[in-house]
Scaffold this motif. Structure first.
Motif, short mmCIF file in Angstrom:
data_model
loop_
_atom_site.label_atom_id
_atom_site.label_comp_id
_atom_site.label_asym_id
_atom_site.label_seq_id
_atom_site.Cartn_x
_atom_site.Cartn_y
_atom_site.Cartn_z
N SER A 262 -45.90 9.20 1.32
CA SER A 262 -45.59 9.21 2.75
C SER A 262 -45.68 7.82 3.38
CB SER A 262 -46.51 10.18 3.48
OG SER A 262 -47.85 9.90 3.18
N PHE A 263 -45.96 6.80 2.58
CA PHE A 263 -46.04 5.45 3.13
C PHE A 263 -45.60 4.49 2.04
CE2 PHE A 263 -48.83 2.41 5.79
CZ PHE A 263 -47.97 2.49 6.87
N PHE B 19 -46.31 1.40 1.57
CA PHE B 19 -47.42 0.59 1.08
C PHE B 19 -48.23 1.35 0.03
CE2 PHE B 19 -51.59 -1.38 1.24
CZ PHE B 19 -51.31 -2.72 1.44
N ALA B 20 -48.38 2.67 0.27
CA ALA B 20 -49.24 3.47 -0.61
C ALA B 20 -48.58 3.80 -1.94
CB ALA B 20 -49.64 4.76 0.09
N MET C 14 -39.10 6.28 6.40
CA MET C 14 -40.47 5.84 6.11
C MET C 14 -40.84 6.34 4.72
SD MET C 14 -42.25 4.40 8.75
CE MET C 14 -43.91 5.05 8.77
N GLY D 299 -52.80 8.31 -3.20
CA GLY D 299 -52.04 8.31 -1.96
C GLY D 299 -51.07 9.48 -1.87
#
Lengths: 520, 521
Positions: free
Chosen positions: A212-213, A215-216, A361, A381
């Motif tokens: 969901s991100f 970066f993760a 995203m 994550g």
């Protein structure tokens, strides 16, 4: 002070040996004496009576016949041993270290922690984040001023595509905004599964997993596979999210110089030698190469062919970060693997953020089903985070459909990037580096002002001048104390397929003017 | 903008420590009759049978693995195409666990949803022809009563003011974002949201991020570093653990909600200093959660704050589950326990649960937030929150605060409290072992054995009720549980249905009639 423990040690040894020695002497003498006595009395007693003499009686017998001085001595000896054993204060070398309650209180009272955050100073300024209103497209409204946008990663111009907005709207009307749960617990919507299937299909891989991100994604994917005891060969120039994944893995990290394949080969050969010496350990340890396809911090391209060669030669798995190259490189935008005409089997896992080309995203990882499925329980994550809001998942699916339907835009984007790079090359005050087709371009000062701080200040001034001229650009920002390998200060430009030739020319012209004015 | 009200005496220190403050020992019993939590010793018979269940599955697993090895059983998912196993996954214990234990109950997890996760949820019907290795959609869906989603205040809605605001913002800002906060990611609506969050949690400033997990994992490293000490509750969430690991600070774990354990660690840390060098710690950060997601328990904030002040430590409160869900006006666990938010240095929370959005926030003093704006990993390297999500949260937060001119928000908060109390009371009357605080909408019902977790989860699914079953490794081995998350969207009738069905199923499984001891601490 070094002698103190030695003294303690000798003391202890003397102490123990004294107790043991004296004890032995005493017991031995007692028994010897006893047996002597018994033998002595044996003459007056029959052998059958002999067995009836208990030790206690023996002692009494002995005491009655032994010389007085002998008894006094032995009693003294017994008392001394008892004293040594039970009444001597035990010696603890660390006892003196232990503070008394009063000392503890005063230690607690005196302890002054640092403030939770360091006070603001000149080096530690609050960053000025300009406020954006309205759609971020080719133009962006920054603090109320409309500027040409050369800052955001809207490479394919998908952020402002009407189709995507409509799809997102329909999804909200069906699913609401949030997913209200992690993937395991009623957070898996059919749209997530659909997006994962579409990503797998688009990348031509067996399976994809959606985080969901952005970066993760990479920060969880690396530690999902690489644990303590495993070895990661890693490019020095990888971006911050990758660095976080590396440090979370607790693996042995071997950095090679940025894009330096000789250095990597040397490290791999070293490792091979070590493995030969310790084959059992080598059998267990996993080995990975972690690299970015297009480097976020430099805008240059990875020599992937060489990496693939090493993968075959040394049996090292490749984890490739493709945030910048996904939807940019390759004939159909599949990324670096397609660009280098390799097959998907050559690179084990690709990982990318979906907030660049795909303009939604989240992030994803793609690879073999067996390998990717492992992340569904081991990717922290993924497991422990709420899933991607459904409307962002459908926005991603729609973005993929658009990318599939119009593959011409990838070529167009790369040509625009090339063109802009050529225009920038005319500015004599700057140095343009990196891969020529990369839509992300770092420009550095050709002549440093003397220090990093001065360079940064100058670049900041240039950025704010450009805002005045109606061009939105940003400097590349880093957490300077935390980066593994801090890149030189630069301005980071991003080209979108939506930019017209005129807009790019205008952008380059403004940059040229500002640089000329500021770098006189 | 609201300012924190601080007594003058502590204004000089950001952790609220009073110089020459109280030094008398704080005992666990000194406070708060309202802190009523139930925990039960696992009865010996349950423990034995549970261990036996797992042992049997593992034993069986070894036999099956052996049969797989010699080729008698050919199953698995994706191994066939994965010839050169450079990842060496086959020898992982997780692999064994997934193949032989988790697979048996895989149908109870990752159930696909095809609708809004409100009071009811549409689940996609699926079946497996190969013993849960893969699933196929049957093509139908079942509407289930939803007791699994984190939708405490019922803001997971496909229509209404929140959805409308979100849809409008799609056309205004786009669906996603592709810039970080320090670049061009600070959208006007994010700025508005931050101000509203600060006002809502009664702090001076706030910063929001696009993912709740990352809010912890990328901000803890910006606050503590090597040479600092993190005292973390044993049951803290994985995101806190990840953040603490990434920070490089030393991590010590205290027993769940155990004040004595915490005080012992604090004393020891200050007296002994850092290991080996014995230098004093730079700072000590205590991290606790508002509601522990698997236990439903609430931290003993009063005692923790006393300790924090006495020992000059800092407090980080993760309100992922409690914000919106606790307290008379939904302001979270500080309001519920009557704690001054100024005493909590860092207030973190997420928007997934009560606000129907996603992402997280950190609220603190302006200095701290300014520091995070320039030092948080997520603020610099990750993309900003997407606009529709921000609008969903902003709108729902305004409703909770009553700024929409109705008492809709307050009604929801009150409804949730009533639902929680009623449901928990009834469960206890039915003699189930229920963990956690009496007012916590997270209701874990302990069922012990993994077989029962699956059975209850499946049977409730048949009765059109969706619940979450959790077993090892998310909980301790013997404390497998069914977790129910209550919502303001539930009505009394819905809860009665659930209680009836749950009771019926459990009685067929010889459950209930547990001896629950109330422990008032």
């Amino acid at each position: 002070m070094v002698t103190a423990p030695l003294v303690h040690l000798t003391n202890q040894i003397t102490h123990t040996s004294l107790v043991i020695g004296l004890g032995t002497i005493f017991t031995a003498s007692l028994f010897c004496g006893l047996i002597d006595r018994l033998r002595g009395v044996g003459g007056t007693m029959s052998t059958s009576d002999y067995s009836y003499i208990t030790i206690f009686e023996g002692i009494l017998l002995y005491a009655s016949e032994a010389p007085t001085y002998h008894i006094i001595l032995e009693v003294a000896l017994v008392l001394w041993i008892i004293k040594l054993l039970f009444f001597t204060q035990k010696y603890h070398p660390n006892a003196s270290d232990k503070p008394t309650p009063e000392e503890e209180e005063s230690l607690i009272h005196d302890w002054e922690p640092e403030p939770l955050v360091p006070p603001l100073s000149d080096d530690n300024k609050v960053p000025e984040s300009p406020i954006v209103t309205g759609m971020t497209g080719t133009y962006v409204t920054v603090d109320g001023k409309k500027c040409l946008n050369l800052a955001t990663f809207n490479f394919l111009g998908l952020l402002n595509k009407k189709n995507i907005h409509e799809v997102a709207e329909t999804t909200i009307k069906k699913y609401g905004v949030g997913s209200c749960g992690p993937r395991g617990f009623y957070g898996t919507m059919d749209v997530h599964i659909d997006l994962e299937e579409k990503l797998a299909e688009f990348t031509g891989r067996e399976e994809a997993i959606v985080y969901s991100f952005g970066f993760a994604a990479i920060a969880s994917a690396i530690p999902a596979y690489s644990k303590r005891g495993d070895i990661i060969f890693c490019d020095e120039g990888v971006g911050f999210a990758v660095q976080k994944g590396l440090s979370a893995s607790r693996s042995q990290l071997k950095y090679f110089k940025h894009n330096d394949m000789e250095d990597l080969e040397k490290l791999l050969l070293d490792q091979e030698k070590k493995d030969k010496r310790n084959p059992d350990k080598a059998k267990k340890a996993r080995k990975f190469i972690v690299a970015e396809a297009l480097y976020m911090n430099y805008g240059d391209l990875v020599p992937l062919k060489k990496l693939v060669e090493f993968r075959k030669r040394f049996g090292v798995a490749i984890i490739l970060e493709e945030s910048l190259s996904f939807g940019v490189l390759g004939k159909t935008g599949k990324g670096a693997v397609e660009h280098f005409n390799l097959t998907n089997d050559d690179v084990d896992i690709v990982c990318a953020s979906m907030s660049l080309s795909m303009a939604t995203m989240g992030g994803f990882c793609a690879g073999k089903t067996f390998v990717i499925d492992h992340q569904r329980l081991s990717g922290v994550g993924y497991c422990f985070s709420a899933s991607l809001p459904p409307f962002l998942a459908t926005a991603g699916s729609e973005a993929l459909s658009i990318m599939k339907e119009s593959p011409a835009m990838f070529q167009e984007l790369r040509e625009k990037a090339k063109l802009f790079r050529q225009l920038l090359n005319d500015i004599s005050e700057i140095r343009v580096e990196g891969f020529e087709e990369s839509p992300l371009i770092h420009i550095y000062l050709a002549h440093s002002q003397g220090s990093r701080e001065l360079d940064k200040n100058l670049l900041d001034q240039i950025v704010s001048d450009c805002y005045q001229e109606g061009i939105a650009i940003v400097t590349a920002k880093y957490l300077e104390s935390q980066e593994h390998n801090l890149p030189p200060p630069s301005i980071r430009l991003a080209v979108s397929v939506e930019h017209t030739k005129e807009e790019l020319t205008k952008g380059a012209q403004v940059l040229k003017n500002v640089f000329e004015k500021r770098c006189q | 903008m609201p300012r924190e009200k601080k007594p003058v005496a502590v204004a000089s220190r950001s952790n609220g420590h009073v110089p020459n403050g109280t030094t008398e020992k704080i005992t666990a019993k000194s406070k708060k009759p309202q802190h009523k939590e139930t925990f039960d010793q696992v009865p010996l018979d349950r423990a034995i049978t549970t261990y036996f269940s797992y042992a049997l599955m593992i034993f069986w697993g070894y036999i099956w693995d052996a049969l797989r090895q010699i080729g008698l059983i050919k199953d698995g998912h994706g191994e066939a195409t994965c010839k050169d196993d450079l990842f060496k996954l086959k020898m992982e214990w997780t692999g064994f666990y997934t193949r032989n234990v988790y697979r048996r109950m895989r149908d109870c997890f990752n159930r696909p949803v095809c609708g809004v996760p409100g009071a009811y949820i549409d689940l996609v019907d699926r079946k497996s022809d190969d013993f849960n290795w893969t699933f196929k959609n049957v093509g139908t869906k079942t509407r289930c009563l939803n007791l699994g989603s984190y939708n405490y205040l019922g803001f997971a809605e496909e229509k209404g003011p929140c959805a409308d605001a979100a849809i409008q913002s799609i056309h205004e800002y786009g669906a996603g974002t592709n810039s970080s906060r320090v670049d061009l990611g600070t959208l006007q609506c994010i700025q508005d949201l931050e101000e509203k969050v600060a006002e809502f949690v009664r702090k001076a400033a706030a910063i929001v991020f696009g993912m709740g997990f990352s809010t912890n994992s990328t901000n803890i490293p910006a606050l503590v570093e090597k040479g600092c000490l993190i005292l973390s509750d044993a049951l803290n969430h994985a995101s806190v653990v990840t953040g603490a690991k990434l920070s490089g600070a030393t991590i010590r774990v205290f027993k769940h909600n155990d004040i004595e354990s915490l005080e012992y660690l604090l004393r020891e840390a200050i007296v002994k200093g850092q290991p080996r060098t014995h230098r004093p710690w730079k700072k000590i950060l205590i991290i606790v959660e508002g509601i522990y997601s698997m236990e439903g328990s609430v931290p003993r904030l009063h005692e923790i704050i006393e300790l924090k002040k006495k020992y000059k430590a800092y407090l980080y409160l993760d309100e992922a589950h409690s914000i919106g869900a606790m307290g008379p006006t939904g302001r979270g666990v500080t309001e519920y326990l009557g704690v001054d938010p100024a005493d909590v240095d860092i207030m973190m929370g997420t928007f997934t649960k009560s606000f129907g959005g996603c992402g997280g926030y950190i609220a603190a003093t302006e200095d701290i937030i300014n520091h995070l704006r320039s030092h948080s990993h997520a603020a610099i390297y990750a993309s900003a929150m997407s606009a529709p999500v921000a609008l969903q949260i902003l709108t729902s937060m305004k409703i909770i605060m009553g700024e929409d001119g109705t008492n809709e928000g307050q009604k929801r908060v009150t409804q949730l409290i009533e639902n929680t109390r009623y449901f928990r009371k009834r469960l206890k009357e039915m003699k189930f072992t229920v963990y956690g605080n009496d007012d916590s909408p997270v209701v874990p019902i302990i069922v012990y054995q993994p077989g029962r977790i699956q059975a209850i989860s499946r049977k409730l699914r048949e009765k059109k009720i969706a619940v979450v079953g959790v077993g090892y490794p998310a909980t301790s081995i013997v404390e497998g549980r069914i977790r129910i998350c209550l919502s303001a969207a539930h009505t009394r009738e819905m809860l009665d249905t659930v209680l009836k069905e749950f009771g019926d199923i459990c009685s067929t499984l010889w459950m209930g009639n547990d001896t629950v001891k109330d422990k008032t601490s």
